[in-house]
Design a protein around this motif. Structure first.
Motif, short mmCIF file in Angstrom:
data_model
loop_
_atom_site.label_atom_id
_atom_site.label_comp_id
_atom_site.label_asym_id
_atom_site.label_seq_id
_atom_site.Cartn_x
_atom_site.Cartn_y
_atom_site.Cartn_z
N PHE A 76 -14.60 12.98 34.36
CA PHE A 76 -15.42 12.40 33.12
C PHE A 76 -16.74 11.92 33.33
N HIS A 77 -17.42 12.27 34.32
CA HIS A 77 -18.75 11.91 34.78
C HIS A 77 -19.44 13.16 35.23
N ASP A 78 -18.86 14.14 35.13
CA ASP A 78 -18.93 15.38 35.35
C ASP A 78 -19.53 16.33 34.25
N ARG A 79 -20.95 16.66 34.16
CA ARG A 79 -21.45 17.22 33.01
C ARG A 79 -20.69 18.70 32.64
N GLN A 82 -17.94 18.04 30.96
CA GLN A 82 -17.94 17.51 29.40
C GLN A 82 -18.38 18.68 28.44
N ILE A 85 -15.31 20.92 27.89
CA ILE A 85 -14.34 20.08 26.95
C ILE A 85 -14.86 20.64 25.39
N VAL A 86 -16.11 20.38 25.31
CA VAL A 86 -16.78 20.58 24.02
C VAL A 86 -16.55 22.13 23.74
#
Length: 310
Positions: A76-79, A82, A85-86
């Motif tokens: 959840f700190h991995d861009r 992220q 997921i989007v």
């Protein structure tokens, strides 16, 4: 004068159907055994085996270390995660599009026209074709020197080739288009089966009462298709969250992270970076997203059915 039937005779008659039913059940499981064994070995066992990996820094050659929830914190700190997921949630936008188009096609092919069987077959061919083969074919078409760019140049619509799969603005749209194109035939057949199961007497009675074809479809056929819409939407959501093949073949998550989805990112971390524990964590998050969205679709579908029945 009737002779009294003994208790042993009655119980013997009851046992025979029970024995027959037991034999039929065992025979059914015997026929299912090969498929069930394959599912256990290649699906359920790997899933159960990957669950403990979420809490380890797993290494094939080095030392495996217990890291607790560190993989979740890292995720959840991995861009890139992220972005994955989007993009995955964005892919769910395809679901209503493919359902609407499939219903329209089903209505179109649910007519007695010359050559309609050939038309149905042509639309169903992509469903039984490997997604890898389909992706390769569309890769050639979307190529800068491919057919699409050649036709656009010939018609004077563009002066230089467009990079459909290399441009971050169009790459995801192309992947979505390929997915929609490949799935249309399957959902079209599902809705066609639903349309053909509707009693024609109800539709004809509506026409007699002065209903137009549009009103008959909107007020009679569409409400009776709700169970099919719910089932197809649920299947489509699961497929959208788990999209992998087209991304793997055509873009590998690029350009940059424009087409990075959770399934491909999990694969990349496992087999390119050899971070198997982290990949298992990503897969678990994907399963959670799939479950949550599927439950929402399921509850909405059940609510719609109850409203329709009321």
């Amino acid at each position: 004068m009737k002779m009294p039937t003994s208790t042993a005779a009655v119980s013997g008659k009851k046992r025979r159907p029970m024995r027959l039913q037991t034999r039929q059940t065992l025979l059914a499981y015997l026929f299912m055994a090969p498929a069930l064994i394959l599912l256990v070995v290649f699906v359920f066992a790997p899933i159960l085996g990957s669950l403990p990996l979420m809490f380890f820094d797993y290494s094939v050659l080095g030392t495996t270390k217990f890291v607790g929830l560190k993989n979740f914190v890292t995720a959840f700190h991995d861009r890139n995660f992220q972005a994955a997921i989007v993009n995955t949630i964005l892919f769910v936008v395809v679901v209503p599009v493919i359902q609407i188009l499939s219903i329209m096609l089903a209505v179109l092919v649910n007519r007695k026209l010359r050559g309609i069987t050939v038309f149905r077959t042509l639309y169903y061919i992509p469903v039984v074709t490997s997604m890898v083969a389909i992706s390769i074919m569309w890769g050639f078409l979307f190529d800068p020197s491919g057919l699409i760019n050649s036709l656009l140049k010939k018609w004077g619509l563009i002066s230089s080739s467009l990079g459909f799969l290399t441009d971050s603005r169009t790459a995801m749209l192309c992947i979505m288009f390929i997915t929609v194109w490949q799935g249309l035939g399957y959902y079209m057949m599902m809705y066609l089966a639903g349309l053909q199961s509707i009693p024609q007497e109800i539709v004809e009675a509506a026409y007699v009462d002065g209903a137009t074809p549009a009103k008959a479809f909107w007020h009679i056929k569409l409400p009776m298709l709700k169970p099919y819409i719910w089932f197809c939407s649920l299947n489509s959501v699961i497929s959208a969250v788990g999209v992998f093949d087209a991304v793997f073949v055509l873009t590998q998550g690029g350009p940059d992270t424009a087409t990075m989805v959770i399934a491909y990112y999990s694969y990349y971390k496992a087999f390119n970076s050899f971070e198997f524990g982290y990949a298992a964590t990503i897969g678990f998050v994907q399963a959670l997203i799939t479950g949550v969205i599927s439950i929402v679709v399921f509850l909405y579908g059940r609510k719609g059915e109850e409203g329709g029945l009321a």
